[in-house]
Design an enzyme around this catalytic site. Structure first.
Site, mmCIF file in Angstrom:
data_model
loop_
_atom_site.group_PDB
_atom_site.id
_atom_site.type_symbol
_atom_site.label_atom_id
_atom_site.label_comp_id
_atom_site.label_asym_id
_atom_site.label_seq_id
_atom_site.Cartn_x
_atom_site.Cartn_y
_atom_site.Cartn_z
ATOM 1 N N TYR A 57 0.850 -1.206 0.000
ATOM 2 C CA TYR A 57 0.000 0.000 0.000
ATOM 3 C C TYR A 57 0.878 1.245 0.000
ATOM 4 O O TYR A 57 1.782 1.362 0.829
ATOM 5 C CB TYR A 57 -0.893 0.041 1.236
ATOM 6 N N SER A 58 0.679 2.257 -0.846
ATOM 7 C CA SER A 58 -0.270 2.255 -1.941
ATOM 8 C C SER A 58 0.487 2.433 -3.260
ATOM 9 O O SER A 58 0.494 3.509 -3.858
ATOM 10 C CB SER A 58 -1.278 3.371 -1.740
#
Length: 316
Positions: free
Chosen positions: A53-54
């Site tokens: 992420y991300s």
């Protein structure tokens, strides 16, 4: 509501978890800190993230969510108020579940998070190229080193999860204490048919993602026009869910929400929280108002009649 235990891990959490996929993407640094502060204030104590992420966001490479959480932990001093869950296997820079990758990825995550221990370390997806004994052995060494408290699995099929549990039993290795599957009122069959009986038989904790079906179960997508006003993702959600069954589910949600003076999203989450075997659905928010709305689902107690209506509408 009382906290619930994550499998047999000894970790206890609120029946709603926060998904950190928004940090460093749709929530900037200041918003991320505010959301994390509000989670603590509301008693939402499991913060779920992943090393990847991300990476999908323009200008990102991965690790942004963990880094922001780490900065917040340092500036807030609230490490003891939260349970940190992260994952390994899906990031192109640290792919798969080989022992060497698990060790290196864990050390990287600990550095970004600025903490000595990860409370729940999860295999983000299965890696059939690595023997389960090797993967679980690597997780075992992390627990022995004091770097991880408990382990979990995400996106595993029922046969592979059952095999992993048997490998742990046979070799005396730590077992996956949690499962993180996609699960919500509209996407039920995949989890309920095979995974639900397995996790309930073994007492695993379940922290499902896509709890609101990418926003569909918030009631925001009710027509093609709604999709047109949203992003490309909105058009995909409408195409996937806005069919006779989806409309029937929204109608049932509307009815139950009206009876309780609640929102559609709160009812969809309350249904998940009431499901046997579910520890905590994972939700994300990009504003404090949205987070507060979702948090209120924890105290929305659905009647048997409410649950039967929702089950009936989502059957098939």
């Amino acid at each position: 509501m009382p906290e619930r235990e994550l499998g047999h891990s000894g970790l206890r959490i609120s029946p709603l978890a926060f998904g950190g996929n928004v940090f460093g993407w749709s929530a900037d640094e200041a918003t991320s800190y505010a959301l994390l502060d509000e989670c603590v204030a509301l008693g939402i104590d499991l913060i779920d993230t992943a090393d990847v992420y991300s990476a999908w966001a323009e200008g990102n490479t991965g690790g942004e969510s963990e880094t922001l959480i780490g900065k917040w932990l340092q500036r807030s001093g609230k490490r003891q108020a939260v349970t940190i869950a992260t994952k390994v296997a899906k990031w192109s820079q640290r792919p798969g579940l080989s022992p060497a990758n698990i060790q290196a990825a864990c050390d990287d995550s600990l550095r970004r998070l600025g903490t000595d221990v990860i409370d729940l370390y999860q295999a983000h997806e299965d890696d059939p190229s690595v023997p389960l004994e090797d993967t679980l052995g690597a997780f075992s060494r992390l627990i022995e080193q004091g770097k991880v408290r408990a382990i979990g699995a995400s996106n595993y099929t029922a046969p592979r999860l059952a095999e992993a549990l048997e490998v742990s039993r046979r070799h005396g290795l730590p077992r996956y204490e949690t499962l993180q599957p996609p699960y919500n009122l509209v996407d039920r069959a995949g989890y309920e048919r095979e995974l639900e009986p397995l996790v309930r038989a073994h007492g695993l904790g379940v922290i499902g993602y896509y709890a609101l079906a990418s926003g569909f179960l918030s009631g925001k997508y009710r027509s093609e026009a709604d999709a047109a006003k949203s992003s490309a993702r909105g058009a995909q959600v409408v195409k996937q869910y806005l069919n006779p069954r989806g409309k029937r589910i929204l109608g049932a949600l509307d009815d139950v929400a009206c009876r309780h003076a609640a929102t559609v999203a709160q009812v969809a989450l309350a249904w998940l929280i009431a499901r046997p075997g579910i520890t905590a659905p994972i939700v994300s928010a990009t504003s404090l108002a949205q987070l507060r709305e979702l948090a209120a689902a924890r105290t929305l107690l659905l009647s048997k009649t409410d649950i039967a209506a929702l089950d009936g509408a989502s059957a098939g």
